[in-house]
Scaffold this active site. Structure first.
Site, PDB file in Angstrom:
ATOM      1  CD  GLU A 312      -3.005  -1.177   2.211  1.00  0.00           C
ATOM      2  OE1 GLU A 312      -2.821  -0.548   3.262  1.00  0.00           O
ATOM      3  OE2 GLU A 312      -4.056  -1.792   1.961  1.00  0.00           O
ATOM      4  CG  ASP A 386      -7.653  -5.354   5.291  1.00  0.00           C
ATOM      5  OD1 ASP A 386      -7.119  -5.548   6.390  1.00  0.00           O
ATOM      6  OD2 ASP A 386      -7.738  -4.231   4.757  1.00  0.00           O
ATOM      7  CD  GLU A 414      -9.880  -1.027   8.028  1.00  0.00           C
ATOM      8  OE1 GLU A 414      -8.971  -1.503   8.726  1.00  0.00           O
ATOM      9  OE2 GLU A 414      -9.747  -0.755   6.826  1.00  0.00           O
TER      10      GLU A 414
HETATM   11  O1  GCW Z   1      -7.075  -2.747   6.446  1.00  0.00           O
HETATM   12  C1  GCW Z   1      -6.216  -1.962   5.741  1.00  0.00           C
HETATM   13  C2  GCW Z   1      -6.607  -0.621   6.222  1.00  0.00           C
HETATM   14  C3  GCW Z   1      -5.473   0.351   6.211  1.00  0.00           C
HETATM   15  C4  GCW Z   1      -4.298  -0.270   6.928  1.00  0.00           C
HETATM   16  C5  GCW Z   1      -3.907  -1.543   6.203  1.00  0.00           C
HETATM   17  C6  GCW Z   1      -2.779  -2.279   6.924  1.00  0.00           C
HETATM   18  C7  GCW Z   1      -2.630   0.750   8.264  1.00  0.00           C
HETATM   19  O2  GCW Z   1      -7.682  -0.163   5.457  1.00  0.00           O
HETATM   20  O3  GCW Z   1      -5.914   1.521   6.839  1.00  0.00           O
HETATM   21  O4  GCW Z   1      -3.224   0.601   7.009  1.00  0.00           O
HETATM   22  O5  GCW Z   1      -4.992  -2.421   6.162  1.00  0.00           O
HETATM   23  O6  GCW Z   1      -3.094  -3.156   7.689  1.00  0.00           O
HETATM   24  O7  GCW Z   1      -1.637  -1.963   6.701  1.00  0.00           O
END
Ligand code: GCW
Length: 724
Positions: A312, A386, A414
């Site tokens: 990311e 995730d 989240e």
């Molecule tokens: O779940 C995703 C989230 C991001 C997060 C990423 C991660 C910290 O949307 O906000 O970033 O995973 O775990 O690195």
């Protein structure tokens, strides 16, 4: 008459006053450490009789913390004022004693002391000099601290202390919170206000919250905290911020908590003035070694670095054609002389998204098994996508036997409706931990992988992405506290049952009244399954609103496919679901054969994972006899209806819970109820636009149109990921 009337008035006034004070105190700040007077008179008498003074002959800041907690706890719970003594004089002694196995001759104690290691403890009822005492033994002061918290938990849950015989030690070595807190005090995916770290005022101003934070963590056995976001800012490694982190570590140390920081991989460039961050470059290696030396001057017991690399948008070793192992080992060698570890995240997927995201971590890390240094730990999210409301366990568990692994759970919600939805997460954690990987045959549970017992790893553990912020109740809602609590309890002992954890938390947090306990426990235990039903039933995943992940967004499309909902549900007029079998992405092949067999046949695959692994026709016959479409509708409707049930259950507790927390929870349940219906309506209408089948008879038609739902827009939803 007058006097009587006057005294009644006084009495009433006083009663009112006490009530006001009482209700004022119940704002959630005290978490599960409320230490209110024991309600059961027989127990109260028993405690008063057995808890009169503390016998201790050791001294350390950790022991001071333990004594302070015990004195305050017993004072609140029983009104007894514990004296401190160096010897047993009379009944009512609580003995705290550090004993090393080598100095003990009694065989049972010797064995127990050997077994409990450095953090465990023994709590027993003992006759000493013909006097009945309660004894907490440990090999270190930290063990005593944990033992004290256990004893207090017994008192708070109003259990007998007449015949204590407890031996406890953590199954996993590292038990950490991961804060996704930024230096500007915003919190990524934080729903409880801003960061509790008041960086600007540190190191000079030490908020009293820091100590209470440490107490709460120690009470559940959490022994480390990563202060900063994995989407890292190199600035935290400059002296200006190290001094601040050191001030926090000074507060945490007496509670057995070590500080960790996130390391941005290109820090040597961003704050060091180097031209590269290539892990094989000698100057880069020296920069990190010097940085480690510097950090340990500020924080002598610094835990280590947590790193998100090449994921990311974060920089990493791949930027220089190096592997994750080369990157991690370079940092590990800088920390090794000081005893620190590198926690390297396995949450890695390509920016170009050429393959099913669920497969990419295994593709990346399985070939590197055995190539990581001993002080590197790979931190793996519970599922391969995730932190969804439900995912099958990550296939990396069991697949890298020569690599230290750590579990990453998300405590902050989240993808679970943020703090306003009541979702007790212990069942989610436990479902993953007691999934069988079959890595070494039947019974090779994920739990054994991450507590180090299956492959005999030196380093093992749990990280929980924190839900803590500046809100007075810490976590944005009263029930979200239970997820912090349950995370710690399971990290300490993954064999604990979610229902038992819920019960003890409820007793400590709300009340020991049996009706309150059973009602709340029932709500909590049902809550996760209910949420899955109204959000992502039958293995659906990643269909939330884009970026903020607030509310339903099954229509999210455009941009990178692996960030869209349509990529994950793949609904069309024929059917729905992500085919991860041989005929699809074949992610299923990353599991051991027994697991593949379980998931690969849609007729055998558990309903809960069905659309995770299979793309099926809308008319697919489910085990229940319903078609897939009907079953999906029933799930969405039942899920939303069940929130009403939760709210009614809660309402039945009116008058049995302090008014302030009662009203807060009730209002939040109102939000959850509204949003569960929103989820149901939006998803059913959206999927119906493909299935072209009617909503089964007896279920009400959704109010609102699909277009109205699609138009809803939340640019300022909390916890948004900043641009990166
Ligand atoms: O779940 C995703 C989230 C991001 C997060 C990423 C991660 C910290 O949307 O906000 O970033 O995973 O775990 O690195």
């Amino acid at each position: 008459m007058m006097i009587k009337g006057f005294s009644i008035a006084c009495f009433l006034f006083l009663g009112l006053f006490v009530q006001v004070i009482d209700s004022q105190a119940e704002d959630g700040y005290d978490l599960w450490l409320r230490y209110k007077l024991v309600s059961n008179p027989a127990r109260l008498a028993e405690y008063r009789n057995n808890l009169k003074y503390i016998v201790i002959n050791d001294k350390s800041p950790v022991i001071d913390a333990a004594i302070e907690e015990l004195v305050n706890g017993v004072k609140g719970l029983t009104e007894n004022k514990l004296e401190i003594s160096s010897r047993i004089e009379k009944g009512g002694a609580v003995i705290l004693k550090i004993s090393k196995p080598e100095n003990v001759t009694e065989p049972r104690l010797y064995n127990n002391l050997k077994m409990i290691g450095e953090e465990g403890y023994i709590i027993s009822t003992e006759e000493e000099k013909k006097i009945k005492t309660i004894k907490i033994s440990a090999t270190t002061d930290k063990g005593l601290l944990y033992g004290v918290f256990h004893l207090l938990r017994i008192l708070q849950t109003e259990k007998s202390i007449e015949n204590l015989d407890i031996v406890s030690c953590p199954k996993a070595k590292h038990r950490l919170l991961n804060h996704w807190d930024n230096l500007d005090r915003t919190v990524e995916r934080g729903y409880a206000g801003f960061s509790i770290w008041d960086w600007h005022k540190l190191p000079d101003y030490i908020s009293p919250r820091y100590k209470d934070y440490a107490r709460a963590n120690a009470s559940v056995g959490i022994n480390g905290t990563v202060l900063t976001n994995v989407n890292a800012n190199a600035f935290v490694l400059t002296p200006q911020y190290l001094e601040k982190a050191a001030a926090l570590s000074n507060v945490f140390r007496p509670y057995g908590i070590r500080v960790y920081l996130t390391a941005r991989f290109n820090s040597p460039m961003e704050i060091g003035g180097l031209k590269t961050a290539d892990p094989l470059d000698a100057d880069v290696q020296k920069w990190w070694a010097d940085k480690a030396d510097e950090i340990y001057k500020y924080i002598p017991d610094f835990g280590g670095f947590l790193v998100k690399a090449n994921s990311e948008g974060q920089p990493g070793p791949n930027d220089y054609g190096r592997t994750h192992a080369e990157g991690a080992n370079m940092l590990a060698r800088a920390l090794a002389p000081h005893g620190g570890v590198v926690i390297w995240r396995a949450f890695v997927y390509s920016n170009e998204a050429p393959d099913d995201r669920a497969k990419q971590a295994n593709n990346e890390f399985v070939p590197l098994d055995g190539k990581f240094d001993d002080n590197v730990i790979l931190q793996v999210k519970n599922g391969a996508i995730d932190f969804q409301p439900r995912e099958p366990f990550h296939p990396l568990f069991g697949a890298v036997p020569h690599t230290n692994l750590m579990m990453e759970f998300q405590i902050t919600q989240e993808y679970l409706g943020f703090a306003t939805h009541l979702v007790y997460l212990a069942p989610l954690y436990k479902e993953c931990l007691y999934s069988d990987t079959y890595a070494k045959g039947k019974g090779s549970y994920v739990a054994g992988v991450v507590d180090g017992s299956l492959f005999k790893n030196e380093h093992s553990g749990f990280s929980g992405v924190s839900n803590i912020g500046t809100d007075r109740n810490w976590t944005g809602s009263h029930f979200a506290q239970s997820n912090w609590y349950a995370f710690g309890r399971l990290a300490w002992d993954n064999s604990l049952m979610p229902a038992d954890i819920a019960e003890e938390w409820t007793r400590m947090t709300f009340s020991n009244d049996s009706n309150v306990v059973s009602t709340i426990k029932e709500i909590m235990m049902a809550s996760r399954e209910i949420t899955v039903s109204y959000m992502t039933p039958l293995g659906l995943h990643h269909i939330m609103g884009s970026n903020h992940h607030y509310g339903p967004g099954p229509w999210v499309d455009g941009g990178r496919p692996d960030w869209t909902s349509v990529n994950y549900h793949k609904a069309d007029k024929l059917g729905i679901g992500f085919n991860r079998t041989e005929t699809g992405s074949n992610a299923i092949s990353q599991y051991f054969p027994e697991v593949q067999t379980m998931f690969s046949d849609p007729n055998l695959c558990p309903d809960k994972y069905l659309l995770w692994f299979h793309h099926l026709s809308w008319d697919f016959k489910m085990k229940s006899g319903n078609t897939l479409w009907e079953e999906m509708c029933f799930k969405y409707y039942r899920g939303a209806d069940s929130v009403k049930w939760i709210r009614n259950q809660w309402k039945s507790l009116d008058g049995k819970i302090d008014p302030e927390r009662f009203a807060d929870v009730d209002a939040f349940l109102g939000i959850q109820q509204k949003e569960a219906i929103w989820w149901r309506n939006a998803c059913v209408l959206y999927f119906q636009s493909f299935s072209r089948r009617s909503i089964p008879e007896g279920l009400e038609q959704p109010s609102g149109t699909l277009m109205e739902y699609e138009k809803m827009n939340f640019p300022y939803a909390p916890g948004i990921k900043p641009s990166w």
